[in-house]
Design a protein around this motif. Sequence first.
Motif, mmCIF file in Angstrom:
data_model
loop_
_atom_site.group_PDB
_atom_site.id
_atom_site.type_symbol
_atom_site.label_atom_id
_atom_site.label_comp_id
_atom_site.label_asym_id
_atom_site.label_seq_id
_atom_site.Cartn_x
_atom_site.Cartn_y
_atom_site.Cartn_z
ATOM 1 N N MET A 61 0.844 -1.193 0.053
ATOM 2 C CA MET A 61 0.076 0.158 -0.190
ATOM 3 C C MET A 61 0.767 1.210 -0.078
ATOM 4 O O MET A 61 0.382 2.218 -0.714
ATOM 5 C CB MET A 61 -0.888 0.082 1.061
ATOM 6 C CG MET A 61 -1.909 1.340 1.065
ATOM 7 S SD MET A 61 -3.372 0.830 1.993
ATOM 8 C CE MET A 61 -3.030 1.446 3.685
ATOM 9 N N ASN A 62 1.953 1.166 0.819
ATOM 10 C CA ASN A 62 2.861 2.310 0.982
ATOM 11 C C ASN A 62 3.330 2.540 -0.425
ATOM 12 O O ASN A 62 3.452 3.714 -0.771
ATOM 13 C CB ASN A 62 3.974 1.954 1.826
ATOM 14 C CG ASN A 62 4.891 3.011 2.019
ATOM 15 O OD1 ASN A 62 4.621 4.106 2.638
ATOM 16 N ND2 ASN A 62 6.190 2.909 1.560
ATOM 17 N N MET A 63 3.753 1.616 -1.066
ATOM 18 C CA MET A 63 4.159 1.724 -2.365
ATOM 19 C C MET A 63 3.538 2.702 -3.234
ATOM 20 O O MET A 63 3.905 3.416 -3.948
ATOM 21 C CB MET A 63 4.820 0.584 -3.237
ATOM 22 C CG MET A 63 5.311 0.621 -4.309
ATOM 23 S SD MET A 63 6.896 1.191 -4.519
ATOM 24 C CE MET A 63 6.872 2.587 -4.964
ATOM 25 N N SER A 64 2.252 2.162 -3.305
ATOM 26 C CA SER A 64 1.255 2.925 -4.346
ATOM 27 C C SER A 64 1.083 4.350 -4.020
ATOM 28 O O SER A 64 0.839 5.233 -4.852
ATOM 29 C CB SER A 64 -0.035 1.972 -4.346
ATOM 30 O OG SER A 64 0.131 0.847 -4.812
ATOM 31 N N ILE A 65 0.970 4.611 -2.414
ATOM 32 C CA ILE A 65 0.951 6.040 -2.380
ATOM 33 C C ILE A 65 1.976 6.858 -2.601
ATOM 34 O O ILE A 65 1.846 7.920 -3.334
ATOM 35 C CB ILE A 65 0.770 6.110 -0.706
ATOM 36 C CG1 ILE A 65 -0.464 5.186 -0.048
ATOM 37 C CG2 ILE A 65 0.563 7.509 -0.147
ATOM 38 C CD1 ILE A 65 -0.505 5.491 1.366
ATOM 39 N N LEU A 66 3.233 6.314 -2.500
ATOM 40 C CA LEU A 66 4.483 6.970 -3.057
ATOM 41 C C LEU A 66 4.393 7.112 -4.340
ATOM 42 O O LEU A 66 4.718 8.259 -5.111
ATOM 43 C CB LEU A 66 5.803 6.357 -2.616
ATOM 44 C CG LEU A 66 6.164 6.532 -0.949
ATOM 45 C CD1 LEU A 66 7.106 5.854 -0.449
ATOM 46 C CD2 LEU A 66 6.063 8.035 -0.593
ATOM 47 N N ALA A 67 4.028 6.210 -5.109
ATOM 48 C CA ALA A 67 3.881 6.162 -6.570
ATOM 49 C C ALA A 67 2.918 7.192 -7.156
ATOM 50 O O ALA A 67 2.997 8.230 -8.222
ATOM 51 C CB ALA A 67 3.310 4.885 -7.318
ATOM 52 N N GLY A 68 1.708 7.257 -6.400
ATOM 53 C CA GLY A 68 0.872 8.491 -6.627
ATOM 54 C C GLY A 68 1.629 9.724 -6.386
ATOM 55 O O GLY A 68 1.365 10.639 -7.247
ATOM 56 N N LEU A 69 2.160 9.892 -5.393
ATOM 57 C CA LEU A 69 2.894 11.157 -4.987
ATOM 58 C C LEU A 69 3.922 11.628 -6.173
ATOM 59 O O LEU A 69 3.917 12.700 -6.730
ATOM 60 C CB LEU A 69 3.608 11.093 -3.623
ATOM 61 C CG LEU A 69 4.150 12.274 -3.150
ATOM 62 C CD1 LEU A 69 3.360 13.423 -3.135
ATOM 63 C CD2 LEU A 69 5.129 11.988 -1.805
ATOM 64 N N ALA A 70 4.712 10.710 -6.584
ATOM 65 C CA ALA A 70 5.526 10.688 -7.727
ATOM 66 C C ALA A 70 4.994 11.159 -8.785
ATOM 67 O O ALA A 70 5.470 12.133 -9.743
ATOM 68 C CB ALA A 70 6.349 9.224 -7.789
ATOM 69 N N GLY A 71 3.704 10.719 -9.316
ATOM 70 C CA GLY A 71 3.020 10.816 -10.401
ATOM 71 C C GLY A 71 2.507 12.394 -10.379
ATOM 72 O O GLY A 71 2.575 12.909 -11.413
ATOM 73 N N MET A 72 2.120 12.861 -9.103
ATOM 74 C CA MET A 72 1.549 14.220 -8.994
ATOM 75 C C MET A 72 2.820 15.112 -9.220
ATOM 76 O O MET A 72 2.599 16.160 -9.691
ATOM 77 C CB MET A 72 0.950 14.266 -7.805
ATOM 78 C CG MET A 72 -0.412 13.738 -7.822
ATOM 79 S SD MET A 72 -1.293 14.187 -6.309
ATOM 80 C CE MET A 72 -0.558 13.203 -5.121
#
Lengths: 366, 422
Positions: B289-300
């Motif tokens: 889950m943490n990975m996807s949150i960080l991926a979202g942040l990176a995408g933004m």
Amino acid sequence: MQMIGKAGKAAAIAAIAALALTACGRSDSGTSGGASSGAEAFPKDSSIGVALPQKTSENWVLAEKLFNDGLKGAGFKADVQFANGGVSEQQNQISAMVTKGAKVIIVGAIDGAQLGTQLKQAKDAGATIIAYDRLLLNTPNVDYYVAYDNFKVGELQGQALLDGMKAKKPSGPYNIELFAGSPDDANAKVFFDGAMKVLQPKIDDGTLVVKSGQKTFEQAVTQGWKAENAQRRADTLLAGSYGSASLDGVLSPNDTLARAVLTSVKAAGKPLPIITGQDSEVESVKSIMAGEQYSTINKDTRKLVEHAITMVKDIQAGKTPEINDDKSYNNKVKTVPAYLLEPVIVTKENVKTAYVDDPVLGPLTK
Amino acid sequence: MNALKKLFGGNTRQFGMIFALVALIVFFQIATGGNTLTPGNVINLFNGNSYILILAIGMVLVIIAGHIDLSVGSVAAFVGVSVALMIQDWGIPWYLGILFGLLLGVLIGAWQGFWTAYVGIPAFIVTLAGMLLFRGFNQFVGKSNTIPVPADFQYIGSGYLPEFGPVTGYNNLTLLLGLAGVAFVIVSEIRSRRKAKSLGAEVPEAWVTVTKLVLICGAILYATYLFATGRPGTSFPIPGLILAVLVLVYGFISSKTIVGRHVYAVGGNRHAAELSGVQSKKVNFLVMMNMSILAGLAGMIFVGRSTASGPFDGVGWELDAIAAVFIGGAAVTGGVGTVIGSIVGGLVMAVLNNGLQLLGVGADLTQIIKGLVLLIAVAFDVYNKSQGKRSIIGMMMKNFGRGNEIKPDETTSTKEVIAKEA
């Protein structure tokens, strides 16, 4: 505790030394701004950046060589880069060109709307930006646009389709089908609109009949410009609407899709329709010689690169580069002054003269 | 030699990496005629790579736990396009957009975590599916178009700290940050010495500590100087700041907290961890889950930097992040790796990329060189481990005991001890 004192002192000394050594602070270099008239805008041996998209087609490989040779021949330092890794790589490349002090940056964008930050950076550093082949969108930081007139490409395709069908069968009505490029490529719509400017009145007066009824851009698109997608759609159209009727003509935006449609028609055992194309691909020139594909468009990369380099030379000399369109290309922030080159329609009639100077295509027409 | 040992004592693996990074920077600084260490270029370096480095932080935890995440690029693109559309169509302010993006990351992460941890499908498969799934969502939602974002959202991807306070010729906030960084390094070093002393462990001589601190602080101050003296209006970039905060937070979580240690335990030996009372399913769920949150942040952040979201955002990012993690010393089998190491690994790749671009080496050669660097870096590591050695520098110092290692990042040793005893 004594240690804290030592460490603290050392750090403090380091801090002071670092700042004292470099007390000059910010330098104001690199913001010389636009070209002043008359005098040279920048030295003749300056670095010129050329940021090109993925190295996927012959056109871009040729452009790389032409830019390198042309810029070096004019005395500039050429810095030509491909962004095979996508948009993020192109962003970093443009930043690197700015660092290297490029005075003009020519950008063939992968996605014209995703380079705003880097273009601002380049502009702030005093570089002039030329959009090459694809317009840079949503940014005030683009100075010139040099490209082939894509609306004209569409018009020529539409006209060629009409002429070709007329030569084969003197009077209508003619059955045609429409194919467009990929919806994520801004040029695809321009090609289609240009062609429809010629074809729409004929559709309205009944000379042309689109039997499938798929007349809008959204219905005609080919995702990713992929041949397989066009072929699948052509298969479906032929099976659905041309069981007994004959297909007289097909509007195809480029050569790859034209050949895909021809493949589909052959597989269905139908007579070949008049079909348009674009890009002067080797296979399509052969196909035109063989009398299968009807037309293609010649957009000579040599001329486009040549003009881009002429612009660079003008900017270097402090002159305003020649433009021939200052109102058509609005990028949503500003209207970009553009120099548009005229595309040339090529059919079997003029194929010999069209490629006479071309080392690759010329021999094919013998 | 003895002095060198003491200076780099204990943390040899990491110092090897940092040494490689420094060597690379020096090499490019010379080869590019001084273009590498200019304010503009170091700012570019952080702006252009912060999103990959943020992904590497999440990825190292995933890899330590013994998994892999192939979906991060697609997840980043999906979150990016969703937020861009929401801001464009609903007119929500940028901060709500970011909040929503993180929330979307949580949902996607919960989805992937559920399949991985509770259904027990290998993360490779779950995230391979996710890679297709979320790339498709990205193009479906965005209709394969480029969607621009407003200027205030662009701040997170390309913004700078404001100018404030007296005119010093530097960016004052950057200076303050640099000094805070120096203070932090000094204080934490002193505290760890004190702690080591109170535990009765061997403490290196004072001069060793002082020299080390001077080196580190010198590097921080030099970086501060570079960042503070860029073009007026620039400073230490905002994405770099976000990255720095994340590195501190995740560095702390992974090495100092129970949850963090559980990740290593599960990755090192799942059954042993479970028998010791670690809830491995929960750990796996959280890591994914943490990975996807960080991926979202990176995408933004990337969308902010690009000023628009596009249909091919994030293609290949998962591989960049994974490369950073492995160059940074993580093991494919799990249980080994550090956040700092991955950041250094990511910076090695970033500096390499940037330097080769400055030299004007073509994209084709750049890929060849990057591929070889990845292979050699990991091969080197694997070879040394198979020989029972740690690394070249570790080899030179094999007589140097472990007694004084109270380093926050030294997490490899526990695993190695377990491995040796097993």
